[in-house]
Scaffold this motif. Structure first.
Motif, short mmCIF file in Angstrom:
data_model
loop_
_atom_site.label_atom_id
_atom_site.label_comp_id
_atom_site.label_asym_id
_atom_site.label_seq_id
_atom_site.Cartn_x
_atom_site.Cartn_y
_atom_site.Cartn_z
N GLU A 1 -0.95 41.80 18.89
CA GLU A 1 -0.48 42.71 17.84
C GLU A 1 0.97 43.06 18.17
O GLU A 1 1.29 43.34 19.33
N VAL A 2 1.83 43.05 17.15
CA VAL A 2 3.25 43.27 17.41
C VAL A 2 3.81 44.40 16.54
O VAL A 2 3.65 44.39 15.32
N VAL A 3 4.46 45.35 17.21
CA VAL A 3 5.26 46.36 16.52
C VAL A 3 6.70 46.11 16.93
O VAL A 3 6.99 45.94 18.11
N VAL A 4 7.60 46.04 15.96
CA VAL A 4 9.00 45.78 16.25
C VAL A 4 9.83 47.02 15.91
O VAL A 4 9.71 47.56 14.81
N VAL A 5 10.62 47.48 16.85
CA VAL A 5 11.57 48.56 16.58
C VAL A 5 12.95 47.93 16.54
O VAL A 5 13.32 47.15 17.42
N VAL A 6 13.71 48.25 15.50
CA VAL A 6 14.97 47.54 15.31
C VAL A 6 16.12 48.53 15.11
O VAL A 6 15.96 49.59 14.51
N SER A 7 17.26 48.19 15.68
CA SER A 7 18.47 48.98 15.49
C SER A 7 19.21 48.48 14.26
O SER A 7 18.83 47.50 13.65
N ALA A 8 20.29 49.16 13.93
CA ALA A 8 21.15 48.70 12.84
C ALA A 8 21.85 47.41 13.26
O ALA A 8 22.07 47.16 14.44
N MET A 9 22.20 46.60 12.28
CA MET A 9 22.88 45.34 12.55
C MET A 9 24.24 45.60 13.21
O MET A 9 24.98 46.50 12.78
N GLY A 10 24.55 44.76 14.19
CA GLY A 10 25.83 44.77 14.89
C GLY A 10 26.81 45.88 14.57
O GLY A 10 26.75 46.95 15.17
N GLY B 1 6.66 32.53 7.85
CA GLY B 1 5.22 32.42 7.64
C GLY B 1 4.42 33.62 8.10
O GLY B 1 3.18 33.60 8.04
N GLY B 2 5.08 34.66 8.56
CA GLY B 2 4.36 35.86 8.97
C GLY B 2 4.29 36.88 7.84
O GLY B 2 4.85 36.66 6.77
N VAL B 3 3.58 37.95 8.09
CA VAL B 3 3.53 39.04 7.11
C VAL B 3 3.93 40.31 7.83
O VAL B 3 3.34 40.66 8.85
N ALA B 4 4.93 40.99 7.33
CA ALA B 4 5.42 42.18 8.00
C ALA B 4 5.67 43.28 7.00
O ALA B 4 5.88 43.03 5.81
N GLN B 5 5.65 44.49 7.48
CA GLN B 5 5.93 45.64 6.63
C GLN B 5 6.87 46.55 7.40
O GLN B 5 6.67 46.80 8.59
N SER B 6 7.91 47.03 6.73
CA SER B 6 8.89 47.88 7.42
C SER B 6 8.60 49.35 7.17
O SER B 6 8.08 49.72 6.13
N THR C 1 -2.55 51.26 10.66
CA THR C 1 -3.22 50.62 9.52
C THR C 1 -2.61 49.25 9.23
O THR C 1 -3.31 48.28 8.94
N CYS C 2 -1.30 49.18 9.33
CA CYS C 2 -0.58 47.93 9.10
C CYS C 2 -1.02 46.87 10.11
O CYS C 2 -1.29 45.72 9.74
N GLY D 1 -3.57 43.00 10.15
CA GLY D 1 -3.06 41.74 10.68
C GLY D 1 -1.57 41.54 10.44
O GLY D 1 -1.05 40.44 10.64
N LYS D 2 -0.88 42.60 10.01
CA LYS D 2 0.55 42.47 9.76
C LYS D 2 1.36 42.91 10.97
O LYS D 2 0.89 43.66 11.82
N VAL D 3 2.62 42.46 10.99
CA VAL D 3 3.59 42.97 11.95
C VAL D 3 4.17 44.26 11.37
O VAL D 3 4.51 44.31 10.19
#
Lengths: 428, 428
Positions: free
Chosen positions: B35-44, B89-94, B123-124, B128-130
């Motif tokens: 299971e993957v949770v991604v935390v992301v910063s602002a672009m460059g 090919g993945g499914v993700a929700q931000s 829940t996400c 099965g979503k990222v």
């Protein structure tokens, strides 16, 4: 004290200087003793830049994520505008669509407003602050997801907020001085219209006049809200779009409606024509065809059915639709060709639509004669015709459209003496 | 199946290609059964661009609006990443900070996390979503306003979410391969550390190592969460930051802690030194001085009080603090000079701090001798000294700092044979 909702489009806030100019105008309005709510679009090119980024990472971006992305645009402009207002000595607070209570359905990319709960905005005004609201965006009632409203969404946000707050007027600031009798880029002698009824404005918008979006005019008309379309680059009065003359006009005495025969000429290059050839001329076939089109979520504009050719028991049905939806509609029809029993499909995207609008034309029988005479004198062939009580529309070849617009504009004495000023052009 | 939280900094998502590269890595991780949770910063450069815009419209932008503005940055990167994942090919929700349940206090610009309610994220994952979460931002519990967490906020978001979701590991992706025994830009022969305790990492971070922010390491240590610091530009193992060796290490057998004597050398050029000269040597004066500093919201680092000069009954108190907070601290002290009774203030921002960190040093009495010998051999003068059980720090002249770092690094046998690879540099 009036409550004024001001909406500024992307070209008005395209850079820091623009944002500061808008801020000064907002502060001046407040200092003149009014309560001010500002609805703001994304800065100039932001929308295109974000769309470009999305195209770089995905061919078919998920609609939910596209909405999440696009809503960053107004977030930036509204926060900057709040800061700029504080630089001009005012106090402002920015609100996202969901914070401002813009409740929509759940259709990402073209959500419709189903409710407005502006209590945070009202509280902000009660504290003497300017409320700045992100245009174009809302929150789905059922899923609580962020949504966007599609083209014209910011204008619609402004009008919907104005109605919910019982505002006195909704001012739509844009990069032209108001609504013109024709597109000044096509007809340089087009004149600014000082007053126009919502009804006519609705026909103008539906016929391709881009200055106000159909949805926003519909909304304002339903709630009896006056709209003042004007330029953020000048202090000139713009065009008042006024609800039905039966309603009380609250704004000033000078704006009572006097109906000219003709308001203006609108044109539209964004449509294509589909002809369904050889449809069996028996009841139910047209309904079947338009059922298929509706299933493809396509909006049809004009429809013409030709008289059945003697003996063949076949007929042709033509309709126009937005060019961008052409492929989907054709595919849907082809998929059921056997069932409907038509012979062929002809697709033509080299067409243009011209519309003459005027509430006065219903009591002036000579209007259509003069209209067709003008087109004929200009050597313009007519492909399709459709009319309403206050509008005549024709489809012509695309390359004859400009000549047709100029001919009709002149024939109805709409030409002014000065050339109109044209600035940039916006989207949302 | 593990639950992995991955955090990607601005340099990893600086453009569309970077976002697509990150997306591929995320999808690969999920395809490996996690299971993957991604935390992301602002672009460059987004953060700098937004700050630049705000400076153009306002000298002192209201903090609330600045937060509203800055949070647009992660909104853009997270939506783009979700789209890029769907391209792979993945499914993700931000999720924005508030959607992800990052509840903070109400201090705009440096909000602290007070609670995490990740039920929408959970829940996400269950579907099965990222889940992609905007770093650096949250929502105030009391005012419901959007807040940002200041520097290191995205790392802290990742660790806090990982703790709340009971994740197995928090992977912090950055533009270097891991934590080094010294800054490779100063010591080209610095080596990557494969494992380090949270305790040592805490001292490294507090001593100027910029790779992980203090708050995030504190958080991970408190919740017993392993952090894996690694590069998003390669597949190499990075540095494992492991909670106390008493805790069970869940990850793999290879990472059990074996304590080297010395972990690394950190340095810091961002501090300045203030000396309060001629303080009456009577009880309560130091408390009074540091009360004044605390009132100015300044974080003090090292403190040294010199021995009272005989006969004068006066003493000098020196302390270091972040250079950016220097002016405020001086102003606060000057305002109460009479009350405290000191004679003068000396401000020195040409200093550098060097720290040697290693959990093994508490049982190795020879460490400090070798440390000071190395500095002496390199001809480096020492200004202030402070120590903890696992750290020795000294303040030197700024222009001698690099030489001091290299000398100490070599004296403790930390030099490797290869030169380290260095990429860009990030902020949040």
């Amino acid at each position: 004290m009036s409550l004024i909702v001001q909406k500024y489009g992307g070209s008005s806030v395209s850079d820091a200087a623009g944002i500061l100019r808008v801020a000064r105008r907002v502060v001046e309005t407040q200092n003149a003793g009014h309560e001010v709510v500002v609805v703001v679009s994304a800065m100039g090119d932001t929308t295109d830049e974000l769309l470009d980024l999305s195209a770089q990472v995905s061919e078919h971006p998920p609609a939910r994520e596209l909405d999440m992305l696009m809503t960053a645009g107004e977030r930036i402009s509204m926060a900057l505008l709040a800061m700029a207002i504080s630089s001009h000595g005012g106090v402002a607070q920015s609100f996202t669509g969901s914070q401002a209570g813009m409740i929509t359905d759940g259709i990402h990319g073209k959500a419709r407003i189903i409710d407005v709960d502006p209590h945070r905005v009202r509280t902000c005004l009660d504290k003497g602050k300017v409320a700045i609201v992100a245009g174009f965006q809302g929150m789905s009632r059922t899923t609580h997801e962020i949504t966007t409203m599609g083209r014209g969404g910011s204008d619609t946000t402004a009008v919907a907020l104005a109605a919910a707050l019982n505002a006195d007027v909704c001012e739509i600031y844009t990069d032209v001085d108001g609504v013109y009798t024709a597109d000044p880029r096509v007809v340089p002698t087009a004149q600014k219209i000082s007053k126009i009824s919502s009804e006519e404005m609705l026909e103008m918008a539906a016929s391709g006049a881009k200055i106000l979006h159909l949805r926003c005019v519909e909304y304002a008309r339903r709630f009896g809200l006056p709209i003042h379309v004007r330029s953020s680059f000048s202090d000139h009065e713009g065009t008042w779009v006024l609800p039905s003359p039966d309603d009380k006009i609250k704004i000033s005495e000078g704006v009572a409606l006097e109906q000219p025969i003709i308001s203006g000429v609108a044109h539209d290059r964004s449509e294509a024509k589909v002809t369904v050839v050889g449809v069996p001329d028996i009841p139910g076939k047209a309904a079947m065809i338009f059922g298929i089109i509706a299933g493809a979520h396509t909006n049809i504009d004009m429809i013409v059915q030709n008289i059945s050719t003697k003996g063949t028991a076949k007929t042709d049905i033509s309709f126009t639709l937005p060019m961008v939806e052409g492929e989907d509609a054709l595919a849907a029809l082809r998929a059921q060709q056997a069932e409907v029993g038509f012979e062929d499909l002809i697709y033509d995207d080299k067409i243009g639509k011209l519309s003459l609008i005027g509430a006065g034309m219903r009591s002036n029988p000579g209007v259509s004669h003069r209209f067709f005479q003008a087109l004929s004198d200009a050597g313009v062939n007519i492909d399709l015709i459709s009319t309403s009580e206050i509008r005549i529309s024709v489809v012509t070849r695309a390359d004859r459209l400009d000549a047709a617009v100029r001919a009709v504009h002149q024939a109805f004495g709409l030409d002014g003496e000065d050339e109109a000023t044209v600035y940039g052009g916006t989207g949302r």
